[in-house]
Motif scaffolding. Structure first.
Motif, PDB file in Angstrom:
ATOM      1  N   LYS A   9       0.844  -1.204   0.000  1.00  0.00           N
ATOM      2  CA  LYS A   9       0.000   0.000   0.000  1.00  0.00           C
ATOM      3  C   LYS A   9       0.876   1.250   0.000  1.00  0.00           C
ATOM      4  CE  LYS A   9      -4.002  -1.907   2.388  1.00  0.00           C
ATOM      5  NZ  LYS A   9      -4.858  -1.797   3.563  1.00  0.00           N
ATOM      6  N   ARG A  57      12.396  -5.903   1.896  1.00  0.00           N
ATOM      7  CA  ARG A  57      13.196  -4.935   2.661  1.00  0.00           C
ATOM      8  C   ARG A  57      14.697  -5.138   2.527  1.00  0.00           C
ATOM      9  NH1 ARG A  57      11.437  -4.039   8.524  1.00  0.00           N
ATOM     10  NH2 ARG A  57      13.346  -2.837   8.594  1.00  0.00           N
ATOM     11  N   SER A  63       8.282   5.250   2.376  1.00  0.00           N
ATOM     12  CA  SER A  63       7.007   5.183   3.093  1.00  0.00           C
ATOM     13  C   SER A  63       6.135   4.128   2.432  1.00  0.00           C
ATOM     14  CB  SER A  63       6.305   6.543   3.090  1.00  0.00           C
ATOM     15  OG  SER A  63       6.001   6.936   1.774  1.00  0.00           O
ATOM     16  N   SER A  65       3.421   0.560   3.160  1.00  0.00           N
ATOM     17  CA  SER A  65       3.420  -0.672   3.950  1.00  0.00           C
ATOM     18  C   SER A  65       3.449  -1.892   3.047  1.00  0.00           C
ATOM     19  CB  SER A  65       2.192  -0.728   4.859  1.00  0.00           C
ATOM     20  OG  SER A  65       1.011  -0.821   4.089  1.00  0.00           O
ATOM     21  N   ARG A  67       2.669  -6.065   3.558  1.00  0.00           N
ATOM     22  CA  ARG A  67       2.204  -7.161   4.403  1.00  0.00           C
ATOM     23  C   ARG A  67       2.343  -8.448   3.599  1.00  0.00           C
ATOM     24  NH1 ARG A  67      -0.456  -8.089   8.887  1.00  0.00           N
ATOM     25  NH2 ARG A  67      -0.775  -5.912   9.334  1.00  0.00           N
ATOM     26  N   GLU A  72       3.495  -7.662   8.958  1.00  0.00           N
ATOM     27  CA  GLU A  72       3.723  -6.334   8.392  1.00  0.00           C
ATOM     28  C   GLU A  72       5.242  -6.186   8.266  1.00  0.00           C
ATOM     29  OE1 GLU A  72       3.477  -2.936   6.662  1.00  0.00           O
ATOM     30  OE2 GLU A  72       1.613  -3.901   7.267  1.00  0.00           O
ATOM     31  N   THR A  74       7.221  -4.062   6.805  1.00  0.00           N
ATOM     32  CA  THR A  74       7.832  -2.747   6.977  1.00  0.00           C
ATOM     33  C   THR A  74       7.970  -2.328   8.438  1.00  0.00           C
ATOM     34  OG1 THR A  74       5.648  -1.876   6.383  1.00  0.00           O
ATOM     35  CG2 THR A  74       7.350  -1.761   4.711  1.00  0.00           C
ATOM     36  N   SER A  75       7.391  -3.071   9.359  1.00  0.00           N
ATOM     37  CA  SER A  75       7.500  -2.697  10.774  1.00  0.00           C
ATOM     38  C   SER A  75       8.333  -3.686  11.590  1.00  0.00           C
ATOM     39  CB  SER A  75       6.106  -2.554  11.394  1.00  0.00           C
ATOM     40  OG  SER A  75       5.467  -3.813  11.433  1.00  0.00           O
TER      41      SER A  75
END
Length: 115
Positions: A9, A57, A63, A65, A67, A72, A74-75
């Motif tokens: 997203k 990654r 910026s 996201s 999943r 997730e 990116t986190s």
């Protein structure tokens, strides 16, 4: 299949050089259903490899996201990201196929299931 397995997203990525900023990914939205197989095609320099590298990654997106399954990406912290990467398969542009295998067999060598 209707179940989303990979969901990207509003993904953005810019490369910064001394002379310019190059916006490579601009608001990418992408959904891939569980069990589906997609290829990313486009002209050289279009951002295909950058998109795939941001999804797992190997490249940090500016910026947005990503999943994969219930994670997730990116986190995640470094240790958890490394654990998840072991379950993500990808084939780069410059890949080597095994001549004795079919296309399907070459593709399915990469793990695609998160557990």
């Amino acid at each position: 299949m209707d179940e989303k397995f990979i969901e990207v997203k509003q993904l953005y990525k810019t490369f910064h050089t001394k002379k310019q900023n190059i916006e490579v990914l601009r608001g990418i939205d992408l959904s891939v259903g569980k069990g589906d197989i997609y290829g990313i095609v486009g002209f050289s320099g279009a951002g295909k490899s950058t998109l795939v590298r941001c999804i797992n990654r190997l490249e940090e997106p500016d910026s947005g996201s990503v999943r994969i399954g219930d994670k997730e990406i990116t986190s995640l912290g470094k240790a958890e990201l490394n654990r998840q990467r072991r379950k993500i398969g990808m084939i780069f542009q410059q890949f080597n196929l095994f001549a004795h295998l079919s296309v399907r067999e070459n593709i399915t060598l990469a793990p695609v299931k998160l557990g």
